[in-house]
Write a protein that holds these residues in place. Sequence first.
Motif, PDB file in Angstrom:
ATOM      1  N   UNK A 166       0.834  -1.194   0.000  1.00  0.00           N
ATOM      2  CA  UNK A 166       0.000   0.000   0.000  1.00  0.00           C
ATOM      3  C   UNK A 166       0.873   1.250   0.000  1.00  0.00           C
ATOM      4  N   UNK A 167       1.897   1.246   0.889  1.00  0.00           N
ATOM      5  CA  UNK A 167       2.770   2.423   0.984  1.00  0.00           C
ATOM      6  C   UNK A 167       3.485   2.673  -0.344  1.00  0.00           C
ATOM      7  N   UNK A 168       4.012   1.607  -0.916  1.00  0.00           N
ATOM      8  CA  UNK A 168       4.743   1.752  -2.177  1.00  0.00           C
ATOM      9  C   UNK A 168       3.826   2.310  -3.260  1.00  0.00           C
ATOM     10  N   UNK A 169       2.617   1.769  -3.325  1.00  0.00           N
ATOM     11  CA  UNK A 169       1.677   2.237  -4.344  1.00  0.00           C
ATOM     12  C   UNK A 169       1.383   3.717  -4.178  1.00  0.00           C
ATOM     13  N   UNK A 170       1.159   4.136  -2.918  1.00  0.00           N
ATOM     14  CA  UNK A 170       0.852   5.538  -2.663  1.00  0.00           C
ATOM     15  C   UNK A 170       2.005   6.434  -3.106  1.00  0.00           C
ATOM     16  N   UNK A 171       3.238   6.039  -2.739  1.00  0.00           N
ATOM     17  CA  UNK A 171       4.404   6.858  -3.083  1.00  0.00           C
ATOM     18  C   UNK A 171       4.556   6.946  -4.597  1.00  0.00           C
ATOM     19  N   UNK A 172       4.479   5.794  -5.265  1.00  0.00           N
ATOM     20  CA  UNK A 172       4.648   5.782  -6.718  1.00  0.00           C
ATOM     21  C   UNK A 172       3.562   6.631  -7.370  1.00  0.00           C
ATOM     22  N   UNK A 173       2.328   6.478  -6.898  1.00  0.00           N
ATOM     23  CA  UNK A 173       1.228   7.243  -7.484  1.00  0.00           C
ATOM     24  C   UNK A 173       1.466   8.732  -7.296  1.00  0.00           C
ATOM     25  N   UNK A 174       1.931   9.106  -6.102  1.00  0.00           N
ATOM     26  CA  UNK A 174       2.195  10.513  -5.832  1.00  0.00           C
ATOM     27  C   UNK A 174       3.263  11.066  -6.759  1.00  0.00           C
ATOM     28  N   UNK A 175       4.346  10.305  -6.931  1.00  0.00           N
ATOM     29  CA  UNK A 175       5.443  10.753  -7.784  1.00  0.00           C
ATOM     30  C   UNK A 175       4.962  10.888  -9.226  1.00  0.00           C
ATOM     31  N   UNK A 176       4.203   9.911  -9.701  1.00  0.00           N
ATOM     32  CA  UNK A 176       3.722   9.962 -11.080  1.00  0.00           C
ATOM     33  C   UNK A 176       2.800  11.163 -11.273  1.00  0.00           C
ATOM     34  N   UNK A 177       1.917  11.386 -10.304  1.00  0.00           N
ATOM     35  CA  UNK A 177       1.005  12.532 -10.408  1.00  0.00           C
ATOM     36  C   UNK A 177       1.773  13.844 -10.465  1.00  0.00           C
ATOM     37  N   UNK A 221       5.103  14.330 -11.023  1.00  0.00           N
ATOM     38  CA  UNK A 221       6.147  14.449 -12.038  1.00  0.00           C
ATOM     39  C   UNK A 221       5.636  14.347 -13.464  1.00  0.00           C
ATOM     40  N   UNK A 222       4.497  13.709 -13.673  1.00  0.00           N
ATOM     41  CA  UNK A 222       4.032  13.522 -15.047  1.00  0.00           C
ATOM     42  C   UNK A 222       2.645  14.118 -15.276  1.00  0.00           C
ATOM     43  N   UNK A 223       1.655  13.664 -14.503  1.00  0.00           N
ATOM     44  CA  UNK A 223       0.264  14.025 -14.817  1.00  0.00           C
ATOM     45  C   UNK A 223       0.011  15.517 -14.645  1.00  0.00           C
ATOM     46  N   UNK A 250       3.556  22.326  -5.646  1.00  0.00           N
ATOM     47  CA  UNK A 250       3.069  21.389  -4.640  1.00  0.00           C
ATOM     48  C   UNK A 250       2.269  20.255  -5.244  1.00  0.00           C
ATOM     49  N   UNK A 251       1.568  20.535  -6.344  1.00  0.00           N
ATOM     50  CA  UNK A 251       0.777  19.467  -6.969  1.00  0.00           C
ATOM     51  C   UNK A 251       1.418  18.966  -8.261  1.00  0.00           C
ATOM     52  N   UNK A 252       2.138  19.855  -8.969  1.00  0.00           N
ATOM     53  CA  UNK A 252       2.745  19.424 -10.226  1.00  0.00           C
ATOM     54  C   UNK A 252       4.152  19.975 -10.378  1.00  0.00           C
ATOM     55  N   UNK A 253       5.035  19.211 -10.983  1.00  0.00           N
ATOM     56  CA  UNK A 253       6.411  19.652 -11.184  1.00  0.00           C
ATOM     57  C   UNK A 253       6.468  20.698 -12.280  1.00  0.00           C
ATOM     58  N   UNK A 254       7.417  21.615 -12.122  1.00  0.00           N
ATOM     59  CA  UNK A 254       7.580  22.645 -13.136  1.00  0.00           C
ATOM     60  C   UNK A 254       8.813  22.330 -13.969  1.00  0.00           C
ATOM     61  N   UNK A 255       8.674  21.363 -14.879  1.00  0.00           N
ATOM     62  CA  UNK A 255       9.828  21.004 -15.708  1.00  0.00           C
ATOM     63  C   UNK A 255      10.174  22.114 -16.687  1.00  0.00           C
ATOM     64  N   UNK A 256       9.289  23.118 -16.777  1.00  0.00           N
ATOM     65  CA  UNK A 256       9.538  24.237 -17.685  1.00  0.00           C
ATOM     66  C   UNK A 256      10.873  24.911 -17.378  1.00  0.00           C
ATOM     67  N   UNK A 257      11.272  24.850 -16.088  1.00  0.00           N
ATOM     68  CA  UNK A 257      12.555  25.469 -15.740  1.00  0.00           C
ATOM     69  C   UNK A 257      13.695  24.787 -16.498  1.00  0.00           C
ATOM     70  N   UNK A 258      13.572  23.463 -16.672  1.00  0.00           N
ATOM     71  CA  UNK A 258      14.630  22.756 -17.401  1.00  0.00           C
ATOM     72  C   UNK A 258      14.532  23.014 -18.900  1.00  0.00           C
ATOM     73  N   UNK A 259      13.294  23.049 -19.433  1.00  0.00           N
ATOM     74  CA  UNK A 259      13.148  23.356 -20.862  1.00  0.00           C
ATOM     75  C   UNK A 259      13.731  24.725 -21.166  1.00  0.00           C
ATOM     76  N   UNK A 260      13.535  25.643 -20.211  1.00  0.00           N
ATOM     77  CA  UNK A 260      14.020  27.001 -20.420  1.00  0.00           C
ATOM     78  C   UNK A 260      15.536  27.097 -20.236  1.00  0.00           C
ATOM     79  N   UNK A 261      16.068  26.389 -19.244  1.00  0.00           N
ATOM     80  CA  UNK A 261      17.452  26.628 -18.829  1.00  0.00           C
ATOM     81  C   UNK A 261      18.432  25.516 -19.215  1.00  0.00           C
TER      82      UNK A 261
END
Lengths: 252, 378
Positions: free
Chosen positions: B46-57, B59-61, B85-96
Motif C-alpha cells: 500500500x505504501x509503495x503504491x501511494x508513493x509511486x502514485x504521488x510521484x507519477x502525479x 512528475x508527469x500528470x 506542490x501538486x505538479x512539477x515545473x519542468x519548464x525550468x529545465x526546458x528554459x534553462x
Amino acid sequence: MDAVLSGPPAIVLDKVNKWYGALHVLRDVSLTVTEKERVVVCGPSGSGKSTMIRCINRLETHQEGRIIVDGTELTDDLRTLDTIRRDVGMVFQSFNLFPHLTILENCTLAPIWVRKMPKAEAEALAMSYLERVKIPEQAKKYPGQLSGGQQQRVAIARALCMQPKIMLFDEPTSALDPEMIKEVLDTMIGLADTGMTMVCVTHEMGFARQVAHRVVFMDMGEIVESGPPGELFENPKTDRLKLFLSQILRGH
Amino acid sequence: MSDAGIHVPTAARTQTVVASAGLVAWARLNLFGSWWSTAVTLLLGYIILRVVAGVVEWGLIHAIWTVPYSATGIADTAICQVAKGTGACWAVLTDKYRLILFGRYPYAEQWRPAIVVLLFIGLYIVSGMRRFWRKELLVVWVVVLAAIGILMGGGVFGLSDITEDYWGGLPITLILATFGAAFSFPLAVLVALGRRATKLPAVKLLCVLYVEIIRGVPLIAVLFMASVMFPLFMPAGINVDKLLRAQIAFILFAGAYLAEVIRGGLQALPAGQAEAADALGLSYWKKTAFIILPQALRLVIPPLVNTFIGFFKDTSLVLIIGIFDLLTMGKVALSDPPWQSFSTEVYLGLAAVYIAFCFAMSKYSRSLERDLNRARDR
Ligand SMILES: Nc1ncnc2c1ncn2[C@@H]1O[C@H](COP(=O)(O)OP(=O)(O)O)[C@@H](O)[C@H]1O
Ligand SMILES: [Mg+2]
C-alpha cells in the motif's frame, strides 16, 4: 661432498651462510653438483631445503660464502641475475601458474619476452613440451580448469620452455592428492632420462632411489649426510638421519 | 572454457527453480507465507503504491513542461507558481537546459560543447569494449582529447577563440573527470608500486609521504591551495590558469586514493606469482606488466570503480573556487528571478545526469568483472 659423476660442475655452493634476522638458516652449506647429475635433497620441515634451493636461482640472497652456477658467480650484478635465471628453471610446490593466462600463454610468455623468440616458434616449442608432459589438448584452457597433477606438469613444461640447463624442484608433489603424485613423478623421471641436471627437494624415497645419483640430508640448516640413495637409506650414519628415515617410513 | 558451465552456483540454481515454478508459487512462499507476512506485504504494498502514485502525479500528470513568455522574452511562471506542490515545473529545465549543460559558452557556438560531450561519451564507450584494448586506443585518446581541446578553445580552423572563462556546465565536469582519471590512474599505479619498492627506500618514502599527506587533507583544502596558494609560490608573470590548477589538484587527490586501492590488489596477490615470474627471468617491468598488474587490478575492480564514481561526483566541488561545472550552472540557472523557487526540479534534473554517468560506471564494472572471471573459474 664429492660429486658422483665426473664432469664440469654445474652448481657449486661453497660455505654458504644465510640468516633471516637472528635465525641462522644455512650453516656453512657446501655442495657441488656436476653437469647431468641428479641430486635429491631431503630433511625435516624447516631445515632450510627451500632456502638453499632458492639461493641457487637467487630468489633468496645469501650473506656469506660463494655460489657459482654454470660458471657464473651469483652477485648483486643484474646481468648475472639474467644469465642465471635463463639457465635455471624452477618448479614450485604450489605450481604458481599464472591464472589469468592460458596454459599455452603460461608457456610462451617467458620465451617471447625474455628469449625474444618469435611467437609462432615459441608456441611450437611450448606445444612440443606440453606433448612431453602429456597434456597438449589442454593448451587453450586456463590453469584453474586443470587438476593439480596437470597443473604441476604444465609448470614443468613452462620451465622447460626456457630451455634451462639446470632444473630445480621444491617439493613438487607435496601439494598433490596421492593419486596425482605418480603422473608428476613419471614426468620428472622422463626428464631425468634426457640427462638434465636436477636438484630436487622431495620426500619421495622411491623416486630418489630410482632417479637420484646422490641424496643430501639436511637438518637445522646443515648438510648432515650425503651419498648414493641406496647407501644413505640402508646405512644412515647419524642419529638425525636415522630418526628422519624412521619418521618418513612411518608416514608412508 | 567448456568446463566452465559445470559448476552452477547455488543462487543461479534457485533462480532456475523459481522461474520454472512460476511467480505465483514464489509469491505464496515468500510474501504470503504466514498471516503476519501477509500483513506486512499488504502494508508495504500500500505504501509503495501511494508513493509511486504521488510521484507519477507530481512528475508527469500535473507537470508543466512549458510556460508563456512576455514580449521581452521573460518567462511568465505564474502557472508554475499555481501548480506548486501538486505538479512539477519542468519548464525550468526546458528554459534553462542549455545554460545548465553548456554554461556561459556563447549561445551560437554551443554546438561545440555539445559535440565535446558526445565525443567524451563515445570515448568512454569505445574504451569500455575489450576488443578495442590495444595500443591504438592510446592514440585514439590523444586524438580525441586534442580535438576536444580545439573544439572548446577554438582559435584555429576558423573556430572563434573562446577563453576558459566562458566554459561551463557538463563539458567542465567531463573534462575534470576524464583528464583526472586518465592521469591519476597511471600515477596511482606507479605510486602503489613505489610504496612496495623495498629496495628503493627513497622512492618508497616519497610515495608514502604523498599518499599520507594527500589523504590527510580534505579535497576542498587541496582545491583552495591550488587556486589561492599555488599562484603565490609561482614567479611573477607566470600564470597557470584556474581550470588547469583545479585539474592538477584533482589528479593528485584521486591518485592518492587510487594508489591505496591498487596497493590492496598488489598485496592480495600470492607471493608465488612474482617468484614464478622471477624464476622465468622476467625483468621487473615485464613481470609487473604481464603478471602482477593484470591480476592485481582485476581483484580491485569494484573498489576502483567505487573510487572513480566518488571522484566523478567530487568534481562538483570546484564550485567553491569559481569554476562553473554542471552543478554550479544549476545554481546559476536558479538565480534567475522567475525560476528561483523551482530548485527541486533543477536539482532532480542534475541528479538524473549524475546518476546516468555513475550508474553506467557501476553497471560496466560488474559486466567487466564477470567477463574477466568467466574464463577461469578459480
Ligand atoms: N622469508 C622468511 N623470513 C623469515 N624466516 C624464514 C623465511 N623463509 C623461511 N624462513 C625460516 O627459515 C627456516 C628454513 O625454512 P625453509 O628453507 O623453508 O625450510 P624447508 O624448506 O626445509 O622446510 C624455517 O625455520 C623458516 O621458518
Ligand atoms: Mg620447503
